[in-house]
Design a protein around this motif. Structure first.
Motif, short mmCIF file in Angstrom:
data_model
loop_
_atom_site.label_atom_id
_atom_site.label_comp_id
_atom_site.label_asym_id
_atom_site.label_seq_id
_atom_site.Cartn_x
_atom_site.Cartn_y
_atom_site.Cartn_z
N LYS A 1 -4.96 -5.26 2.26
CA LYS A 1 -4.27 -4.09 1.69
C LYS A 1 -5.25 -2.93 1.48
O LYS A 1 -4.88 -1.76 1.60
CB LYS A 1 -3.57 -4.47 0.39
CG LYS A 1 -2.47 -5.52 0.62
CD LYS A 1 -1.80 -5.95 -0.67
CE LYS A 1 -0.78 -7.06 -0.40
NZ LYS A 1 -1.42 -8.34 -0.07
N THR A 2 -6.52 -3.24 1.19
CA THR A 2 -7.54 -2.19 1.03
C THR A 2 -7.64 -1.36 2.31
O THR A 2 -7.71 -0.13 2.25
CB THR A 2 -8.93 -2.83 0.74
OG1 THR A 2 -8.78 -3.93 -0.14
CG2 THR A 2 -9.88 -1.82 0.15
N LEU B 1 -4.34 -0.82 -7.85
CA LEU B 1 -3.52 -1.89 -7.27
C LEU B 1 -3.96 -3.21 -7.88
O LEU B 1 -5.15 -3.56 -7.84
CB LEU B 1 -3.68 -1.94 -5.75
CG LEU B 1 -3.03 -3.16 -5.06
CD1 LEU B 1 -1.52 -3.22 -5.30
CD2 LEU B 1 -3.33 -3.17 -3.56
N ALA C 1 0.84 -1.21 0.00
CA ALA C 1 0.00 0.00 0.00
C ALA C 1 0.87 1.26 0.00
O ALA C 1 0.55 2.24 -0.67
CB ALA C 1 -0.93 -0.01 1.21
N ASP D 1 -8.70 -1.08 -5.94
CA ASP D 1 -7.99 -2.30 -5.54
C ASP D 1 -8.68 -3.45 -6.28
O ASP D 1 -9.79 -3.83 -5.94
CB ASP D 1 -8.07 -2.48 -4.02
CG ASP D 1 -7.26 -3.67 -3.52
OD1 ASP D 1 -6.72 -4.42 -4.36
OD2 ASP D 1 -7.17 -3.86 -2.29
N ASP E 1 -3.02 -6.70 -6.94
CA ASP E 1 -2.38 -7.68 -6.05
C ASP E 1 -2.74 -9.05 -6.64
O ASP E 1 -3.70 -9.68 -6.24
CB ASP E 1 -2.90 -7.51 -4.62
CG ASP E 1 -2.24 -8.45 -3.64
OD1 ASP E 1 -1.13 -8.93 -3.93
OD2 ASP E 1 -2.84 -8.73 -2.58
N HIS F 1 -5.41 -0.97 4.61
CA HIS F 1 -4.18 -0.18 4.77
C HIS F 1 -4.25 1.07 3.91
O HIS F 1 -3.89 2.18 4.36
CB HIS F 1 -2.97 -1.04 4.40
CG HIS F 1 -1.67 -0.44 4.80
ND1 HIS F 1 -0.45 -0.99 4.46
CD2 HIS F 1 -1.36 0.70 5.49
CE1 HIS F 1 0.53 -0.25 4.95
NE2 HIS F 1 0.01 0.79 5.55
N ILE F 2 -4.72 0.92 2.67
CA ILE F 2 -4.86 2.08 1.77
C ILE F 2 -5.81 3.11 2.39
O ILE F 2 -5.55 4.31 2.37
CB ILE F 2 -5.37 1.62 0.38
CG1 ILE F 2 -4.31 0.78 -0.33
CG2 ILE F 2 -5.75 2.82 -0.49
CD1 ILE F 2 -4.82 0.03 -1.56
#
Length: 404
Positions: free
Chosen positions: A238-239, A299, A217, A230, A301, A241-242
């Motif tokens: 990670k979403t 992103l 992120a 994302d 991932d 965290h963003i």
């Protein structure tokens, strides 16, 4: 250490489900730990760690025990006896351990320890692929690191607290942590502990997320107020965290082909106090096309072999097949070609995997940049993370920018 019959039986039952019925180790262990409410923390740790240990070293232990799959219960007890002998644990006077050749086990271990595929307990094809892609020296070091038990790393949710406050709160519960240099939101547990039962977790002050994963992120270079997509959000590690990096300002569109994972993301987002996330299931190509040229940041991932996270998923060594890796590489390129079209001019894209194989990583980026879809993108920077160098998961991330 003294072996207790009911705990050992639980391990054997768990191994039967994992090896013979193809169940996922983490799910099996979750069920095993609910078996007996009288078990203390030490009992549960024994069941979890012993099961994971035998899963991790399956090939080595089976070779020493001279047993082949599918394993019947007698075979599994023989493998258990190998595990206990190599750990220096005295075998009790149980029927299962009669005539265990302790000296022979140690001698056989010394022989096999000289051969990497046995020493690191991996299939032949995986050993050959790792050496081919990374070279003998690096692969030897990397697979050894990927066989070590993973640390427990927390990511502090800065929407709700600070690293210092969370460290103090956990310390009051006798859970000691330490800061990690170069990982701004990470706390590492000094000793393993069930952090999910804490009020701090229930209040959304942190998530459990490996240190390498926390870099993704950050690599995306988001700012509050942006529109971020994302594309393979899953359950949203990670979403979330963003969202914290964007301070809840702007919009995050979380996409995934699995709606059930997005339901889990919704639940986690509520606990985290992340209000700028909009989950959208990819149920047709329209979902993607509607976002063409609309995102400041994207992103990807990407789905991958997962070879970088074997420390936390040791059973993946036995579930992975070479043809899956070939298929997933095709999927990775298709996703890059399609999802990159969401990036607007001047916007940026991060392609990331939890694999250590160049064929899933820098080679994919190189292929994309040479293609028609990638012609308007340039590589800003990339990062190759190897477990033997950092002590954390193996990862790859590349930052690309769309030019005019």
């Amino acid at each position: 250490m003294r072996l207790h019959r009911n705990l050992c039986f639980s391990v054997i039952d768990g191994l039967t489900l994992i090896f013979n019925e193809g169940n996922y180790a983490d799910k099996v262990i979750q069920q095993l730990l609910k078996r007996d409410k009288r078990w203390g923390a030490r009992d549960r740790a024994f069941v979890a760690e012993t099961t994971y240990d035998i899963v991790r070293w399956k090939r080595l232990y089976a070779e020493i025990a001279e047993v082949k799959e599918p394993f019947d219960r007698d075979n599994l007890w023989r493998m258990f006896a190998v595990w206990a002998t190599l750990k220096g644990i005295k075998l009790p006077d149980w029927t299962y351990f009669e005539n265990t050749p302790t000296r022979k086990i140690k001698g056989r271990f010394d022989e096999l320890y000289k051969i990497r595929k046995f020493k690191e307990s991996i299939p032949d094809w995986m050993d050959e692929l790792g050496e081919k892609e990374l070279g003998k020296e690096i692969w030897t070091q990397e697979i050894a690191a990927l066989n070590e038990q993973a640390d427990v790393i927390l990511r502090v949710n800065t929407l709700k607290t600070t690293k210092e406050k969370l460290q103090t709160e956990l310390f009051d519960l006798d859970i000691e942590t330490e800061f990690l240099k170069e990982y701004p939101n990470a706390l590492k547990l000094k000793e393993r502990s069930n952090v999910f039962t804490t009020e701090a977790f229930k209040n959304g002050f942190f998530e459990v997320q490996d240190a390498s994963s926390q870099l993704v992120a950050e690599f995306l270079n988001v700012q509050p107020g942006m529109r971020v997509v994302d594309t393979c959000a899953g359950a949203g590690g990670k979403t979330l965290h963003i969202a914290s990096l964007m301070e809840n300002k702007g919009q995050i569109i979380a996409l995934d082909i699995y709606a059930n994972k997005l339901h889990e993301l919704k639940r986690r987002a509520k606990r985290n106090g992340a209000h700028n996330i909009e989950p959208r299931a990819i149920d047709s190509t329209k979902v993607i096309k509607k976002l063409y040229d609309k995102a400041d940041r994207v992103l990807i991932d990407a789905p991958c072999s997962g070879l970088g996270v074997l420390r936390r998923n040791p059973d993946a060594k036995w579930k992975l097949q070479p043809d899956f890796i070939e298929k997933i590489k095709e999927t990775q390129q298709e996703i890059l070609q399609q999802y990159s079209r969401m990036v607007k001019v001047g916007g940026q894209l991060v392609y990331a995997t939890c694999s250590v194989l160049p064929s899933e990583n820098q080679n994919q980026v190189s292929t994309f940049l040479k293609s028609e879809a990638g012609a308007n993108f340039s590589l800003i920077k990339d990062k190759k993370i190897l477990s033997h160098k950092t002590g954390y998961d193996g990862f790859y991330m590349a930052l690309l920018e769309r030019k005019a």
